[in-house]
Scaffold this motif. Structure first.
Motif, PDB file in Angstrom:
ATOM      1  N   ARG A  44       0.833  -1.205   0.000  1.00 31.32           N
ATOM      2  CA  ARG A  44       0.000   0.000   0.000  1.00 31.32           C
ATOM      3  C   ARG A  44       0.868   1.256   0.000  1.00 31.32           C
ATOM      4  O   ARG A  44       0.536   2.256  -0.655  1.00 31.32           O
ATOM      5  N   THR A  47       2.070   1.948  -3.471  1.00 29.98           N
ATOM      6  CA  THR A  47       0.999   2.469  -4.324  1.00 29.98           C
ATOM      7  C   THR A  47       0.673   3.921  -3.976  1.00 29.98           C
ATOM      8  O   THR A  47       0.522   4.775  -4.864  1.00 29.98           O
ATOM      9  N   TRP A 109      -7.987   4.915  -6.770  1.00 35.04           N
ATOM     10  CA  TRP A 109      -7.406   3.901  -5.880  1.00 35.04           C
ATOM     11  C   TRP A 109      -8.222   3.760  -4.601  1.00 35.04           C
ATOM     12  O   TRP A 109      -8.434   2.652  -4.092  1.00 35.04           O
TER      13      TRP A 109
END
Length: 534
Positions: A44, A47, A109
């Motif tokens: 995470r 990202t 996202w």
């Protein structure tokens, strides 16, 4: 009022790398849920950093009736969220964007489809404000949506009201587990317009007390009213500060790393050095030596040395008889190859008895227990398993070590060759004397004239050669046998030391080395967890 600053320490990249390393080292030793959570945090983080770092995602979260949607509208400057008496009003998350250019991939996202452009406001450029569903909604989908976004947003603003600020569901399900996120958290006591000033102060004091019990000491607590606008400027100021810093996303990820590392360390990540109990390697070597039949091999080494010495240095007239006796080492299939070379197949040393096998198992178990004594449960089990991991291969490895090392005991000393040459010279002299006497007897039998016969004193030379050669050969053989007996004992002692070293090396490779590797893995794990939690 400003949110708490993060303490100086390792960089976020270093902590993420340490968290990943700790997760990899804890694989198969710690709960899979914690390991997967640590890897998810690292994924995470990658990202989130690849998306817009110029935007700060703040989320208004609260219970039913706390007035978070009303506060959302006030902050946005428009009526973007529906406000009503029917509960729950907010069914899906929506976003208000101040200068939202470039925030599209970030919201994709986050999977927030409802997006609104908020009017320009001083210091708010780059803010993405989310209005979340109620965390105590009767609809499971709403609660799951809250849980998902609470785990992703950069800044958490918990909106509570005077009636439900002490709700156990809020504190036990969200605030207490998020204690490491105090740097990216803000608590807003809404609807204070319904209380007299003295009651507001009491509610704020009690709310701070509850937050301290949750481990959230120092988290800013604001009293606001979405209806009257009280406290809203202070809230805007805090949001403007956080947006201006452009660091909330990093602080959130750092808090996630701390939490994930803390879960990995739940089972006890002690950093104290782990020392293996002294003497266990000697006990292990002793048990392996007994199970491998080392005493029998050493006896065969001594007897085999004497046997080969008699064959090599004995009286040539009788030494051939010795060849009909089996070599004690060869009976054990030791010495059938070249010294220091691997023998093919197992030796013929008798298999270990049940008692000897039990002693080996006990020694291995003691090694694992001693090494694991200071370790937490899962790691202690891993160390004990490491000690036993190569047990099925141990018997063959020890047997090969015995065969290879004991083969060196078949080397022929140089003095055997010299004595052998001397024996054959003496035998040649004896044979020459016998032949000379035979010729003389033959000439006498044929009544041929006798040639001149040299003598040693009164004894003819042929007799001296025959008798002297026989006596010298027997004497040399007896002296050689005495020397071989002493040499056999010395060779057995040397072989005992070599066998102990070889078997100790096998124990090191097959038992101690896996344990040491597991201890080193645990040490690296604790170091990685320490860095990740810094």
């Amino acid at each position: 009022m400003k949110l708490l600053r993060r303490k100086e320490g390792p960089s976020l990249d270093s902590r993420l790398a340490a968290l990943l390393e700790a997760a990899e080292l804890g694989e198969g030793r710690l709960p899979e849920q914690d390991v997967s959570a640590a890897r998810s945090v690292a994924e995470r983080a990658g990202t989130r950093r690849s998306l817009s770092v110029d935007h700060t995602v703040a989320a208004l979260a609260g219970a039913t009736g706390s007035g978070k949607s009303s506060l959302y509208n006030v902050l946005a400057g428009e009526d973007l969220a529906a406000v009503g008496v029917t509960r729950p009003t907010t069914s899906t998350a929506q976003a208000a964007l101040w200068d939202g250019e470039g925030a599209g991939p970030l919201l994709d996202w986050l999977d927030v489809p409802l997006r609104h452009s908020a009017p320009e406001a001083p210091g708010m450029s780059g803010l993405v404000l989310l209005d979340l569903p109620d965390h105590d909604s009767i609809r499971l989908s709403h609660r799951l949506e809250v849980d998902r976004l609470v785990a992703l947003v950069d800044l958490l603003i918990w909106v509570v009201d005077p009636q439900k600020y002490a709700d156990a569901a809020l504190h036990e399900r969200y605030l207490r587990p998020l204690a490491a996120h105090r740097d990216v958290m803000l608590v807003v006591l809404n609807q204070v317009d319904r209380l007299p000033p003295q009651a507001v102060d009491r509610c704020l004091a009690d709310l701070r007390r509850l937050l301290e019990e949750d481990g959230l000491t120092g988290v800013p607590v604001l009293a606001v009213s979405a209806r009257t606008g009280a406290g809203v400027p202070e809230l805007r100021s805090i949001l403007a500060d956080r947006v201006a810093e452009r660091e909330s996303w990093a602080a959130r990820l750092a808090a996630d790393v701390t939490t994930a590392a803390g879960h990995l360390a739940v089972d006890g990540s002690r950093t104290a050095p782990v020392k293996q109990a002294a003497g266990l390697d000697r006990r292990l070597t002793g048990a392996l030596s007994a199970a491998a039949g080392v005493p029998l091999v050493l006896e065969a080494v001594a007897k085999g040395h004497r046997h080969r010495a008699v064959v090599a240095t004995g009286w040539p007239v009788t030494r051939w008889l010795r060849r009909f006796r089996p070599d004690p080492l060869r009976r054990l299939r030791i010495g059938v190859g070249k010294p220091d070379k691997e023998i093919v197949g197992r030796t013929s040393v008798p298999a270990a008895s049940a008692v000897q096998r039990a002693q080996v198992d006990t020694a291995i178990r003691d090694v694992g227990e001693a090494a694991a004594v200071d370790l937490p449960g899962p790691w202690a089990a891993a160390v004990r398993q490491a000690a036993r991991s190569r047990s099925p291969e141990l018997a063959d490895a020890v047997d090969r070590a015995v065969g290879r090392t004991a083969t060196g005991a078949t080397r022929r000393p140089r003095w055997w060759r010299m004595v052998n040459v001397l024996q054959w010279l003496v035998f040649a002299a004896m044979a020459a004397g016998a032949l000379w006497l035979g010729v003389l007897f033959g000439m006498d039998y044929l009544r041929l004239p006798q040639p001149p016969l040299p003598t040693v004193g009164a004894v003819p030379w042929p007799t001296v050669l025959l008798a002297g050669g026989a006596l010298a050969g027997v004497l040399i053989a007896m002296l050689s046998r005495l020397a071989a007996w002493a040499g056999g004992r010395r060779r057995a002692r040397r072989t005992a030391r070599a066998l102990r070293a070889a078997i100790g090396q096998v124990g090191e490779e097959y038992v101690l080395a896996p344990v040491a590797a597991e201890l080193a893995r645990y040490t690296r794990f604790t170091e990685a967890v320490t860095i990740a939690r810094s």
